[in-house]
Scaffold this motif. Structure first.
Motif, PDB file in Angstrom:
ATOM      1  N   MET A   1       0.816  -1.179   0.000  1.00 45.65           N
ATOM      2  CA  MET A   1       0.000   0.000   0.000  1.00 45.65           C
ATOM      3  C   MET A   1       0.872   1.262   0.000  1.00 45.65           C
ATOM      4  SD  MET A   1      -3.009   1.119   2.585  1.00 45.65           S
ATOM      5  CE  MET A   1      -2.379   2.324   3.695  1.00 45.65           C
ATOM      6  N   LEU A   2       1.869   1.351   0.885  1.00 46.55           N
ATOM      7  CA  LEU A   2       2.703   2.545   0.942  1.00 46.55           C
ATOM      8  C   LEU A   2       3.516   2.724  -0.334  1.00 46.55           C
ATOM      9  CD1 LEU A   2       3.945   2.442   4.641  1.00 46.55           C
ATOM     10  CD2 LEU A   2       2.197   3.910   3.644  1.00 46.55           C
ATOM     11  N   LYS A   3       4.001   1.602  -0.901  1.00 46.98           N
ATOM     12  CA  LYS A   3       4.749   1.705  -2.154  1.00 46.98           C
ATOM     13  C   LYS A   3       3.855   2.244  -3.258  1.00 46.98           C
ATOM     14  CE  LYS A   3       7.517  -0.794  -5.529  1.00 46.98           C
ATOM     15  NZ  LYS A   3       7.067   0.053  -6.583  1.00 46.98           N
ATOM     16  N   ARG A   4       2.627   1.789  -3.316  1.00 48.34           N
ATOM     17  CA  ARG A   4       1.685   2.271  -4.335  1.00 48.34           C
ATOM     18  C   ARG A   4       1.443   3.775  -4.170  1.00 48.34           C
ATOM     19  NH1 ARG A   4      -1.962  -1.528  -3.765  1.00 48.34           N
ATOM     20  NH2 ARG A   4      -3.098  -0.451  -2.149  1.00 48.34           N
ATOM     21  N   GLU A   5       1.274   4.218  -2.931  1.00 47.56           N
ATOM     22  CA  GLU A   5       1.081   5.647  -2.679  1.00 47.56           C
ATOM     23  C   GLU A   5       2.324   6.446  -3.063  1.00 47.56           C
ATOM     24  OE1 GLU A   5      -0.233   6.427   1.310  1.00 47.56           O
ATOM     25  OE2 GLU A   5      -1.750   4.865   1.182  1.00 47.56           O
ATOM     26  N   LEU A   6       3.501   5.931  -2.753  1.00 46.02           N
ATOM     27  CA  LEU A   6       4.731   6.617  -3.114  1.00 46.02           C
ATOM     28  C   LEU A   6       4.897   6.682  -4.628  1.00 46.02           C
ATOM     29  CD1 LEU A   6       7.319   8.030  -2.268  1.00 46.02           C
ATOM     30  CD2 LEU A   6       8.386   5.780  -2.042  1.00 46.02           C
ATOM     31  N   ASP A   7       4.566   5.587  -5.317  1.00 48.56           N
ATOM     32  CA  ASP A   7       4.634   5.591  -6.781  1.00 48.56           C
ATOM     33  C   ASP A   7       3.695   6.643  -7.369  1.00 48.56           C
ATOM     34  OD1 ASP A   7       6.555   3.600  -6.828  1.00 48.56           O
ATOM     35  OD2 ASP A   7       5.112   1.979  -7.187  1.00 48.56           O
ATOM     36  N   ALA A   8       2.484   6.754  -6.809  1.00 44.31           N
ATOM     37  CA  ALA A   8       1.522   7.749  -7.300  1.00 44.31           C
ATOM     38  C   ALA A   8       2.047   9.156  -7.044  1.00 44.31           C
ATOM     39  CB  ALA A   8       0.167   7.552  -6.634  1.00 44.31           C
ATOM     40  N   ARG A   9       2.609   9.379  -5.880  1.00 41.03           N
ATOM     41  CA  ARG A   9       3.145  10.697  -5.545  1.00 41.03           C
ATOM     42  C   ARG A   9       4.325  11.049  -6.450  1.00 41.03           C
ATOM     43  NH1 ARG A   9       4.672  12.102   0.589  1.00 41.03           N
ATOM     44  NH2 ARG A   9       3.613  14.086   0.592  1.00 41.03           N
ATOM     45  N   THR A  10       5.165  10.058  -6.735  1.00 38.34           N
ATOM     46  CA  THR A  10       6.300  10.270  -7.625  1.00 38.34           C
ATOM     47  C   THR A  10       5.811  10.633  -9.022  1.00 38.34           C
ATOM     48  OG1 THR A  10       7.620   8.702  -6.341  1.00 38.34           O
ATOM     49  CG2 THR A  10       8.389   9.206  -8.554  1.00 38.34           C
ATOM     50  N   GLU A  11       4.811   9.922  -9.495  1.00 42.35           N
ATOM     51  CA  GLU A  11       4.243  10.196 -10.828  1.00 42.35           C
ATOM     52  C   GLU A  11       3.698  11.623 -10.900  1.00 42.35           C
ATOM     53  OE1 GLU A  11       3.489   9.701 -14.710  1.00 42.35           O
ATOM     54  OE2 GLU A  11       4.522   8.217 -13.474  1.00 42.35           O
ATOM     55  N   ARG A  26      13.855   9.147  -2.914  1.00 44.24           N
ATOM     56  CA  ARG A  26      15.077   9.135  -2.097  1.00 44.24           C
ATOM     57  C   ARG A  26      14.798   9.622  -0.681  1.00 44.24           C
ATOM     58  NH1 ARG A  26      17.280  11.598  -7.072  1.00 44.24           N
ATOM     59  NH2 ARG A  26      18.335   9.917  -8.168  1.00 44.24           N
ATOM     60  N   ASP A  27      13.923  10.611  -0.583  1.00 44.17           N
ATOM     61  CA  ASP A  27      13.627  11.188   0.718  1.00 44.17           C
ATOM     62  C   ASP A  27      12.666  10.337   1.536  1.00 44.17           C
ATOM     63  OD1 ASP A  27      13.738  13.219   2.724  1.00 44.17           O
ATOM     64  OD2 ASP A  27      11.820  13.975   2.021  1.00 44.17           O
ATOM     65  N   LEU A  28      11.681   9.732   0.903  1.00 41.96           N
ATOM     66  CA  LEU A  28      10.611   9.062   1.639  1.00 41.96           C
ATOM     67  C   LEU A  28      10.726   7.548   1.722  1.00 41.96           C
ATOM     68  CD1 LEU A  28       7.588  11.148   0.314  1.00 41.96           C
ATOM     69  CD2 LEU A  28       8.817  11.418   2.471  1.00 41.96           C
ATOM     70  N   ALA A  29      11.395   6.928   0.791  1.00 40.55           N
ATOM     71  CA  ALA A  29      11.404   5.464   0.748  1.00 40.55           C
ATOM     72  C   ALA A  29      12.731   4.920   1.263  1.00 40.55           C
ATOM     73  CB  ALA A  29      11.139   4.978  -0.669  1.00 40.55           C
ATOM     74  N   ASN A  30      12.874   4.922   2.564  1.00 38.41           N
ATOM     75  CA  ASN A  30      14.078   4.337   3.145  1.00 38.41           C
ATOM     76  C   ASN A  30      13.700   3.701   4.470  1.00 38.41           C
ATOM     77  OD1 ASN A  30      14.452   6.411   5.345  1.00 38.41           O
ATOM     78  ND2 ASN A  30      14.550   7.723   3.561  1.00 38.41           N
TER      79      ASN A  30
END
Length: 100
Positions: A1-11, A26-30
């Protein structure tokens, strides 16, 4: 779920030239894997403690599907946080005799 949200935000970070700002990832996914002991406790790794300014006590604030971990003094001094969150940190620190 969080990866999907991060991918959407990145897009959504595409600039006028159509390029994606990968600094968002780089800032959020660590993170670091943290083992739990038999009682469900963990030892917070060094970098997250350092980054959050946690030198002694930590305050945990849960909101359904994630938790925040704060240095209590930093939390109560941070503008813009919900008053109930600050009040809870003050209360629990007071209950444990922790001066803020």
């Amino acid at each position: 779920m969080l990866k999907r949200e991060l991918d959407a935000r990145t897009e959504m970070s595409r600039g006028p030239d159509g390029r994606i700002d990968y600094n968002i990832k780089r800032d959020l996914a660590n993170g670091e894997a943290v083992p739990f002991d038999g009682s469900g406790r963990f030892i917070m790794p060094g970098f997250p403690r350092f980054h959050a300014g946690i030198t002694g006590h930590a305050f945990f604030w849960g909101t359904f599907d994630y938790i925040e971990i704060w240095d209590p003094k930093t939390l109560v001094e941070t503008p813009g946080l919900p008053p109930k969150m600050i009040s809870a940190a003050r209360f629990h620190c007071h209950e444990k005799g922790i001066a803020l």
